[in-house]
Design a protein around this motif. Structure first.
Motif, PDB file in Angstrom:
ATOM      1  N   ALA A  47       0.726  -1.369  -0.406  1.00 33.41           N
ATOM      2  CA  ALA A  47      -0.279   0.381   0.033  1.00 33.41           C
ATOM      3  C   ALA A  47       1.044   1.169   0.341  1.00 33.41           C
ATOM      4  O   ALA A  47       0.468   2.404  -0.233  1.00 33.41           O
ATOM      5  N   ASP A  48       2.068   0.974   0.631  1.00 36.39           N
ATOM      6  CA  ASP A  48       2.943   2.531   0.275  1.00 36.39           C
ATOM      7  C   ASP A  48       3.329   2.751  -1.003  1.00 36.39           C
ATOM      8  O   ASP A  48       4.293   4.023  -0.897  1.00 36.39           O
ATOM      9  N   HIS A  49       3.290   1.648  -2.332  1.00 38.41           N
ATOM     10  CA  HIS A  49       4.237   2.018  -3.280  1.00 38.41           C
ATOM     11  C   HIS A  49       4.394   3.941  -4.064  1.00 38.41           C
ATOM     12  O   HIS A  49       5.468   3.955  -4.007  1.00 38.41           O
ATOM     13  N   ASP A  50       2.750   3.577  -4.369  1.00 38.00           N
ATOM     14  CA  ASP A  50       2.546   4.884  -5.245  1.00 38.00           C
ATOM     15  C   ASP A  50       3.032   5.522  -4.239  1.00 38.00           C
ATOM     16  O   ASP A  50       3.971   7.097  -4.544  1.00 38.00           O
ATOM     17  N   ARG A  51       2.401   6.322  -3.080  1.00 43.88           N
ATOM     18  CA  ARG A  51       3.397   7.083  -2.255  1.00 43.88           C
ATOM     19  C   ARG A  51       4.947   7.138  -2.064  1.00 43.88           C
ATOM     20  O   ARG A  51       5.316   8.176  -2.077  1.00 43.88           O
ATOM     21  N   VAL A  52       5.528   5.825  -1.748  1.00 44.61           N
ATOM     22  CA  VAL A  52       6.909   6.328  -1.921  1.00 44.61           C
ATOM     23  C   VAL A  52       7.796   6.840  -2.984  1.00 44.61           C
ATOM     24  O   VAL A  52       8.205   7.230  -3.453  1.00 44.61           O
ATOM     25  N   ARG A  53       7.094   5.988  -4.227  1.00 43.00           N
ATOM     26  CA  ARG A  53       7.925   6.309  -5.025  1.00 43.00           C
ATOM     27  C   ARG A  53       7.096   7.756  -6.069  1.00 43.00           C
ATOM     28  O   ARG A  53       8.125   8.186  -6.497  1.00 43.00           O
ATOM     29  N   VAL A  81      11.428  -4.105  -2.355  1.00 40.38           N
ATOM     30  CA  VAL A  81      11.935  -2.466  -2.122  1.00 40.38           C
ATOM     31  C   VAL A  81      12.816  -2.513  -4.194  1.00 40.38           C
ATOM     32  O   VAL A  81      12.828  -1.830  -4.533  1.00 40.38           O
ATOM     33  N   ASP A  82      13.371  -3.964  -4.787  1.00 39.95           N
ATOM     34  CA  ASP A  82      13.909  -4.315  -5.725  1.00 39.95           C
ATOM     35  C   ASP A  82      12.828  -3.438  -6.489  1.00 39.95           C
ATOM     36  O   ASP A  82      13.449  -2.664  -7.517  1.00 39.95           O
ATOM     37  N   ARG A  83      11.951  -3.249  -6.843  1.00 39.99           N
ATOM     38  CA  ARG A  83      10.636  -3.053  -7.844  1.00 39.99           C
ATOM     39  C   ARG A  83      10.577  -2.362  -7.565  1.00 39.99           C
ATOM     40  O   ARG A  83      10.236  -1.418  -8.722  1.00 39.99           O
ATOM     41  N   LEU A  84      10.278  -0.991  -6.494  1.00 42.39           N
ATOM     42  CA  LEU A  84       9.958   0.042  -6.421  1.00 42.39           C
ATOM     43  C   LEU A  84      11.452   0.606  -6.872  1.00 42.39           C
ATOM     44  O   LEU A  84      11.020   1.483  -7.917  1.00 42.39           O
ATOM     45  N   LEU A  85      12.141   0.473  -6.693  1.00 45.11           N
ATOM     46  CA  LEU A  85      14.141   1.320  -6.957  1.00 45.11           C
ATOM     47  C   LEU A  85      13.790   1.371  -8.634  1.00 45.11           C
ATOM     48  O   LEU A  85      14.381   2.240  -9.380  1.00 45.11           O
ATOM     49  N   ALA A  86      14.107   0.411  -8.822  1.00 48.07           N
ATOM     50  CA  ALA A  86      13.688  -0.412  -9.942  1.00 48.07           C
ATOM     51  C   ALA A  86      13.088   0.601 -11.504  1.00 48.07           C
ATOM     52  O   ALA A  86      13.510   1.968 -12.163  1.00 48.07           O
ATOM     53  N   GLU A  87      11.362   0.638 -10.413  1.00 44.18           N
ATOM     54  CA  GLU A  87      10.842   1.002 -11.596  1.00 44.18           C
ATOM     55  C   GLU A  87      10.537   2.864 -11.438  1.00 44.18           C
ATOM     56  O   GLU A  87      10.912   3.522 -12.554  1.00 44.18           O
ATOM     57  N   VAL A  88      11.222   3.975 -10.709  1.00 44.10           N
ATOM     58  CA  VAL A  88      12.003   4.850 -10.125  1.00 44.10           C
ATOM     59  C   VAL A  88      13.348   5.337 -11.666  1.00 44.10           C
ATOM     60  O   VAL A  88      12.854   6.652 -11.941  1.00 44.10           O
ATOM     61  N   ARG A  89      14.160   4.295 -10.923  1.00 47.94           N
ATOM     62  CA  ARG A  89      15.683   4.144 -12.008  1.00 47.94           C
ATOM     63  C   ARG A  89      14.460   4.696 -13.263  1.00 47.94           C
ATOM     64  O   ARG A  89      15.365   5.186 -14.488  1.00 47.94           O
ATOM     65  N   ARG A  90      13.614   3.482 -13.823  1.00 45.03           N
ATOM     66  CA  ARG A  90      13.006   3.589 -15.353  1.00 45.03           C
ATOM     67  C   ARG A  90      12.080   4.130 -15.238  1.00 45.03           C
ATOM     68  O   ARG A  90      12.709   4.907 -16.763  1.00 45.03           O
ATOM     69  N   THR A  91      11.930   4.845 -14.822  1.00 42.64           N
ATOM     70  CA  THR A  91      11.672   6.698 -15.117  1.00 42.64           C
ATOM     71  C   THR A  91      12.152   7.424 -15.878  1.00 42.64           C
ATOM     72  O   THR A  91      11.701   8.202 -16.205  1.00 42.64           O
ATOM     73  N   VAL A  92      13.066   8.186 -14.602  1.00 41.42           N
ATOM     74  CA  VAL A  92      13.668   8.630 -14.931  1.00 41.42           C
ATOM     75  C   VAL A  92      15.071   8.127 -15.267  1.00 41.42           C
ATOM     76  O   VAL A  92      16.226   9.810 -15.828  1.00 41.42           O
ATOM     77  N   TRP A  95      15.258  12.000 -17.587  1.00 45.04           N
ATOM     78  CA  TRP A  95      15.427  12.608 -17.458  1.00 45.04           C
ATOM     79  C   TRP A  95      17.124  13.052 -17.141  1.00 45.04           C
ATOM     80  O   TRP A  95      18.241  12.554 -17.541  1.00 45.04           O
ATOM     81  N   PRO A  96      17.961  15.030 -17.454  1.00 50.73           N
ATOM     82  CA  PRO A  96      18.928  15.231 -17.636  1.00 50.73           C
ATOM     83  C   PRO A  96      19.416  14.906 -15.815  1.00 50.73           C
ATOM     84  O   PRO A  96      19.395  15.278 -15.139  1.00 50.73           O
ATOM     85  N   ALA A  97      20.417  13.969 -16.454  1.00 51.07           N
ATOM     86  CA  ALA A  97      21.449  13.492 -15.357  1.00 51.07           C
ATOM     87  C   ALA A  97      20.397  12.923 -13.901  1.00 51.07           C
ATOM     88  O   ALA A  97      21.454  12.778 -13.213  1.00 51.07           O
ATOM     89  N   ALA A  98      19.862  12.246 -13.966  1.00 52.41           N
ATOM     90  CA  ALA A  98      18.694  11.381 -13.057  1.00 52.41           C
ATOM     91  C   ALA A  98      19.015  10.282 -12.959  1.00 52.41           C
ATOM     92  O   ALA A  98      18.903   9.585 -13.779  1.00 52.41           O
ATOM     93  N   ASP A  99      19.051  10.260 -11.737  1.00 55.66           N
ATOM     94  CA  ASP A  99      19.737   8.685 -11.426  1.00 55.66           C
ATOM     95  C   ASP A  99      19.523   8.203  -9.853  1.00 55.66           C
ATOM     96  O   ASP A  99      19.376   9.273  -8.934  1.00 55.66           O
ATOM     97  N   LEU A 100      19.475   6.613  -9.139  1.00 56.83           N
ATOM     98  CA  LEU A 100      19.499   6.690  -8.052  1.00 56.83           C
ATOM     99  C   LEU A 100      20.438   5.520  -7.292  1.00 56.83           C
ATOM    100  O   LEU A 100      21.529   4.903  -8.201  1.00 56.83           O
ATOM    101  N   LEU A 101      21.510   5.935  -6.129  1.00 48.17           N
ATOM    102  CA  LEU A 101      22.380   5.407  -5.798  1.00 48.17           C
ATOM    103  C   LEU A 101      22.013   4.800  -4.680  1.00 48.17           C
ATOM    104  O   LEU A 101      20.896   5.652  -3.362  1.00 48.17           O
ATOM    105  N   VAL A 102      22.213   3.404  -3.982  1.00 48.96           N
ATOM    106  CA  VAL A 102      21.623   3.394  -2.610  1.00 48.96           C
ATOM    107  C   VAL A 102      22.488   2.780  -1.640  1.00 48.96           C
ATOM    108  O   VAL A 102      23.489   2.633  -2.092  1.00 48.96           O
ATOM    109  N   SER A 110      19.088  -5.685  -5.291  1.00 52.80           N
ATOM    110  CA  SER A 110      19.614  -6.018  -6.619  1.00 52.80           C
ATOM    111  C   SER A 110      19.243  -6.134  -7.912  1.00 52.80           C
ATOM    112  O   SER A 110      19.370  -5.134  -7.476  1.00 52.80           O
ATOM    113  N   GLY A 111      19.529  -6.280  -8.318  1.00 53.92           N
ATOM    114  CA  GLY A 111      18.509  -5.741 -10.296  1.00 53.92           C
ATOM    115  C   GLY A 111      20.148  -5.047 -10.055  1.00 53.92           C
ATOM    116  O   GLY A 111      21.389  -5.123  -9.954  1.00 53.92           O
TER     117      GLY A 111
END
Length: 263
Positions: A47-53, A81-92, A95-102, A110-111
């Motif tokens: 239930a937190d997925h959309d809010r955190v994303r 958590v893998d799915r959530l972070l991977a989804e955010v990374r794919r979404t951005v 975008w200019p220079a956007a990425d995630l460092l975990v 993983s992933g």
């Protein structure tokens, strides 16, 4: 100064002794406005997925460059958590220079994400990001905004050695900015960055009204050609909703430029 989308609890690795632990259920998102770090703590429920994303996307939309997502305060990580972070990374990714460092000391994430065992390691990697190659400009929704955007694009293309992209990028950014002026009427942030032989351009505004693209406009139409122009000069473009607005982005390739001139 930090802020959170839930009532105050102890941020992982910070806070005076005796402060409350993370909530028993749900995932807390805490943001340090003075840095690129976002902390996730508690338990990430479906239930937190959309809010955190949305919170992560908003942070990426509000600051240039990658962000550091510290998951050391999550009591369980893994596939959710893998799915959530991977989804955010794919979404951005466009975008200019956007990425995630975990930051994940437990090694449960993983992933294809860039995972670091410590926050120091992640922030050191962040410091190596070539942020000099990111241009950002705050623009008002007024006459002259598109002209200033074109100036920034032209300067950036010259600086980054892709002058052949200046003309198509100016066409695209004019339409992006004028779309905000005409329809959103909110302040906007223009951001652009090179990546190899590409130029990534994005405009972040504060309206959730999505642009509509219906293909070729009738010859009798007085408008409706802005998105068609973007579609013509950019290989990819799109719009991503944020909690308080959206990011419209496009990607231009140097290898497409010769065909754009001669078609």
């Amino acid at each position: 100064m930090s802020r959170s989308d839930l009532p105050p609890t102890r941020r992982p690795g910070a806070g005076p002794p005796g402060t409350a632990p993370p909530p028993a259920v749900g995932c807390r998102v805490a943001v340090d406005d003075s840095s690129a770090v976002v902390w996730l703590s508690g338990v990430l429920e479906p239930a937190d997925h959309d809010r955190v994303r949305d919170a992560l996307l908003a942070r990426l939309g509000d600051r240039p460059g990658p962000i550091v997502v510290d998951v050391s305060g999550l009591r369980s990580a893994g596939p959710t958590v893998d799915r959530l972070l991977a989804e955010v990374r794919r979404t951005v990714r466009d975008w200019p220079a956007a990425d995630l460092l975990v930051v994940d000391p437990a090694g449960t994430v993983s992933g294809e994400l860039a995972v670091h065992a410590t926050r120091d390691g992640a922030t050191a990697a962040l410091a190596r990001t070539p942020m000099a190659a990111v241009l950002t400009e705050e623009l008002a929704p007024a006459v002259g905004a598109a002209r200033r955007a074109r100036e920034l694009v032209t300067d950036g293309c010259a600086r980054w050695g892709v002058p052949e992209l200046a003309e198509p990028a100016c066409i695209a950014v004019t339409e992006l900015v004028n779309n905000v002026v005409a329809h959103a009427a909110t302040p906007m942030t223009l951001r652009l960055a090179p990546a190899g032989g590409t130029l990534h351009v994005a405009v972040r505004d504060h309206s959730r009204q999505q642009p509509r693209y219906a293909g070729l406009a009738p010859l009798t139409s007085a408008g409706g050609r802005g998105l068609l122009l973007i579609d013509t000069v950019a290989r990819r473009w799109g719009s991503t909703l944020l909690p308080d607005g959206k990011v419209i982005w496009c990607v231009l390739h140097t290898e497409d430029e010769s065909s754009w001139h001669h078609d």
